[in-house]
Scaffold this motif. Structure first.
Motif, PDB file in Angstrom:
ATOM      1  N   VAL A  59     -25.670  -7.813 -37.638  1.00 53.32           N
ATOM      2  CA  VAL A  59     -25.254  -8.889 -38.544  1.00 53.32           C
ATOM      3  C   VAL A  59     -26.421  -9.330 -39.418  1.00 53.32           C
ATOM      4  N   LEU A  60     -27.583  -9.538 -38.801  1.00 51.44           N
ATOM      5  CA  LEU A  60     -28.743  -9.996 -39.569  1.00 51.44           C
ATOM      6  C   LEU A  60     -29.182  -8.944 -40.584  1.00 51.44           C
ATOM      7  N   ALA A  61     -29.153  -7.673 -40.188  1.00 49.87           N
ATOM      8  CA  ALA A  61     -29.533  -6.600 -41.113  1.00 49.87           C
ATOM      9  C   ALA A  61     -28.578  -6.535 -42.301  1.00 49.87           C
ATOM     10  N   ALA A  62     -27.275  -6.641 -42.024  1.00 50.11           N
ATOM     11  CA  ALA A  62     -26.286  -6.610 -43.105  1.00 50.11           C
ATOM     12  C   ALA A  62     -26.433  -7.817 -44.012  1.00 50.11           C
ATOM     13  N   MET A  63     -26.766  -8.961 -43.434  1.00 51.41           N
ATOM     14  CA  MET A  63     -26.971 -10.174 -44.234  1.00 51.41           C
ATOM     15  C   MET A  63     -28.138  -9.980 -45.200  1.00 51.41           C
ATOM     16  N   ALA A  64     -29.223  -9.358 -44.729  1.00 55.83           N
ATOM     17  CA  ALA A  64     -30.383  -9.115 -45.589  1.00 55.83           C
ATOM     18  C   ALA A  64     -30.025  -8.186 -46.747  1.00 55.83           C
TER      19      ALA A  64
ATOM     20  N   LEU B 211     -28.457  -7.345 -52.563  1.00 55.81           N
ATOM     21  CA  LEU B 211     -27.421  -6.907 -53.502  1.00 55.81           C
ATOM     22  C   LEU B 211     -26.973  -8.051 -54.407  1.00 55.81           C
ATOM     23  N   GLY B 212     -26.875  -9.250 -53.848  1.00 56.25           N
ATOM     24  CA  GLY B 212     -26.489 -10.402 -54.650  1.00 56.25           C
ATOM     25  C   GLY B 212     -27.499 -10.691 -55.747  1.00 56.25           C
ATOM     26  N   ILE B 213     -28.774 -10.623 -55.400  1.00 59.51           N
ATOM     27  CA  ILE B 213     -29.827 -10.862 -56.394  1.00 59.51           C
ATOM     28  C   ILE B 213     -29.800  -9.784 -57.472  1.00 59.51           C
ATOM     29  N   VAL B 214     -29.665  -8.523 -57.062  1.00 56.28           N
ATOM     30  CA  VAL B 214     -29.623  -7.419 -58.020  1.00 56.28           C
ATOM     31  C   VAL B 214     -28.405  -7.553 -58.932  1.00 56.28           C
ATOM     32  N   THR B 215     -27.282  -7.974 -58.372  1.00 58.82           N
ATOM     33  CA  THR B 215     -26.070  -8.167 -59.173  1.00 58.82           C
ATOM     34  C   THR B 215     -26.307  -9.183 -60.283  1.00 58.82           C
ATOM     35  N   VAL B 216     -27.000 -10.278 -59.948  1.00 56.85           N
ATOM     36  CA  VAL B 216     -27.302 -11.303 -60.950  1.00 56.85           C
ATOM     37  C   VAL B 216     -28.282 -10.775 -61.998  1.00 56.85           C
TER      38      VAL B 216
ATOM     39  N   HIS C  32     -20.485  -1.226 -61.007  1.00 59.04           N
ATOM     40  CA  HIS C  32     -20.850  -0.419 -59.840  1.00 59.04           C
ATOM     41  C   HIS C  32     -21.697  -1.209 -58.842  1.00 59.04           C
ATOM     42  N   ILE C  33     -22.508  -2.154 -59.330  1.00 62.33           N
ATOM     43  CA  ILE C  33     -23.280  -2.990 -58.405  1.00 62.33           C
ATOM     44  C   ILE C  33     -22.394  -4.107 -57.845  1.00 62.33           C
ATOM     45  N   ALA C  34     -21.555  -4.682 -58.687  1.00 59.57           N
ATOM     46  CA  ALA C  34     -20.666  -5.761 -58.242  1.00 59.57           C
ATOM     47  C   ALA C  34     -19.718  -5.290 -57.147  1.00 59.57           C
ATOM     48  N   ILE C  35     -19.190  -4.067 -57.292  1.00 59.51           N
ATOM     49  CA  ILE C  35     -18.245  -3.579 -56.284  1.00 59.51           C
ATOM     50  C   ILE C  35     -18.969  -3.235 -54.985  1.00 59.51           C
ATOM     51  N   LEU C  36     -20.245  -2.823 -55.093  1.00 58.93           N
ATOM     52  CA  LEU C  36     -21.045  -2.576 -53.897  1.00 58.93           C
ATOM     53  C   LEU C  36     -21.323  -3.882 -53.163  1.00 58.93           C
ATOM     54  N   HIS C  37     -21.563  -4.941 -53.931  1.00 61.85           N
ATOM     55  CA  HIS C  37     -21.766  -6.276 -53.354  1.00 61.85           C
ATOM     56  C   HIS C  37     -20.510  -6.725 -52.613  1.00 61.85           C
ATOM     57  N   GLN C  38     -19.359  -6.464 -53.166  1.00 61.15           N
ATOM     58  CA  GLN C  38     -18.100  -6.828 -52.511  1.00 61.15           C
ATOM     59  C   GLN C  38     -17.864  -5.982 -51.266  1.00 61.15           C
ATOM     60  N   ALA C  39     -18.164  -4.689 -51.346  1.00 59.84           N
ATOM     61  CA  ALA C  39     -17.987  -3.809 -50.191  1.00 59.84           C
ATOM     62  C   ALA C  39     -18.897  -4.236 -49.041  1.00 59.84           C
TER      63      ALA C  39
END
Length: 381
Positions: A325-330, A335-340, A347-354
């Motif tokens: 859980v902690l690894a996935a959270m990191a 991904l959230g920062i890169v998306t912004v 392609h980045i937004a959908i990876l963030h959602q996945a």
């Protein structure tokens, strides 16, 4: 003449002794647990694909291309050029075309139409897979005791999801109201229900992966505090998913592309510029993105708190689950920062959602193991 038998000979009826077999009591009552689990895994995979396709439908602005809700006849796409032109003419009547997509030709329209048609078609496939599976196991009387009502829930929620999907689309199929997309809060309800269905399927899959007697015995070793914390983490993650849907609904992820500041400030400019004030929390891109960011920071902090408790578990598999859980959270934070920073390319937004889906399931798994821990013997350890 019969042979004489010794008085010391053991008398026996020569009937073979019955050997006790463990688990014989529940064997006749267990139903087709393995087959039902496979069926639920199929539904789970389809729902994950559905979430991804829904995200791409949103990112390509395809969701309003079909302006009617026809649950049965809508499964058949346009079959001729006349049919295509008729659909295109319907689309031309709504605000999205009038205000945003007047440049479109028929071929451009076909592209967005196929995305939305595929999204709806996948929903029909999921409903069909559930209905056939449920009916088959029910008719064969292979559903374990107490599971009939449980297995009915995903199907009922799937039907509600179809209605919610049209309720969402209808908010954007307008004329003269200036709407060029669906209402963000309706999108949040639609996505939230999808994640709820996913959670139910995942929980059932976890339960069916172990025998009832094993779950009953494991429940005695429940780690109550850890279960409570992981439940809180699950609810917090769900709130963040809803906030993410609000961001996606108004393309707020593309409004401020710097980090950690927003427009060079901690709080974005004009956070309450829309009247009445409450609308800012749904429609002001700067404020919506700011809230999503702040919730993400708090969620990460809470995840660390839960992880610190989880690493003290006496069970190796539970500790590993919280590490995951902690690894996935990191990964999700990065991904959230890169998306912004890249203004939310698809392609980045959908990876963030996945990744949100993966994190959601991992939290569920950790919560399940805190409720039903798997004991490891000293020899196994």
């Amino acid at each position: 003449m019969s042979e004489r038998r010794s008085i010391f000979e053991e008398v026996s009826d020569e009937t073979p002794k019955q050997v006790a077999q463990p688990g014989a009591i529940d064997r006749g009552r267990r139903g087709a647990r393995g087959a039902i689990r496979v069926w639920l895994m199929m539904l789970f995979a389809l729902v994950v694909i559905m979430i991804a396709v829904g995200g791409l439908t949103r990112l390509t602005d395809s969701g309003l291309s079909i302006t009617e809700w026809r649950p049965v006849t809508g499964a058949i796409p346009p079959m001729s050029e006349a049919d295509w032109q008729a659909e295109f003419d319907k689309y031309k009547q709504i605000d999205q075309w009038q205000l945003q997509n007047r440049w479109m030709e028929l071929d451009d329209f076909k592209f967005i139409y196929w995305w939305e048609w595929g999204h709806r078609q996948l929903g029909r496939v999921i409903g069909l897979v559930w209905a056939l599976g449920f009916a088959g196991f029910l008719i064969a009387r292979r559903i374990p005791p107490g599971w009939t009502g449980k297995l009915l829930i995903p199907g009922l929620l799937g039907g509600v999801q179809g209605a919610v999907g049209w309720w969402m689309v209808a908010s954007g199929v307008t004329q003269g109201e200036g709407m060029t997309s669906v209402a963000s809060y309706r999108l949040a309800v639609h996505l939230g229900l999808a994640f709820a269905i996913l959670a139910i399927l995942a929980w059932y899959i976890f339960q069916l992966g172990r025998e009832e007697r094993d779950l009953m015995q494991a429940r005695r070793g429940k780690e109550a505090k850890l279960f409570s914390l992981s439940t809180g983490l699950l609810h917090f993650a769900f709130l963040q998913i809803l906030l993410g849907a609000l961001v996606a609904g108004i393309d707020a992820g593309r409004s401020y592309t710097d980090w950690p500041l927003m427009g060079g400030q901690i709080i974005p400019p004009n956070p309450l510029m829309i009247e009445p004030v409450w609308r800012n929390f749904f429609e002001n891109p700067g404020l919506v993105q700011f809230i999503h960011r702040c919730a993400g920071y708090l969620l990460a902090i809470f995840a660390v708190v839960v992880w610190l408790r989880g690493r003290r578990s006496a069970h190796a598999r539970t500790r590993f689950a919280f590490n995951a859980v902690l690894a996935a959270m990191a990964v999700q934070i990065v991904l959230g920062i890169v998306t912004v920073l890249y203004a939310a390319p698809w392609h980045i937004a959908i990876l963030h959602q996945a990744m949100a889906v993966a994190l959601w399931v991992l939290i569920l798994r950790a919560r399940f193991l805190s409720l039903y821990p798997v004991s490891t013997s000293l020899r196994g350890a």
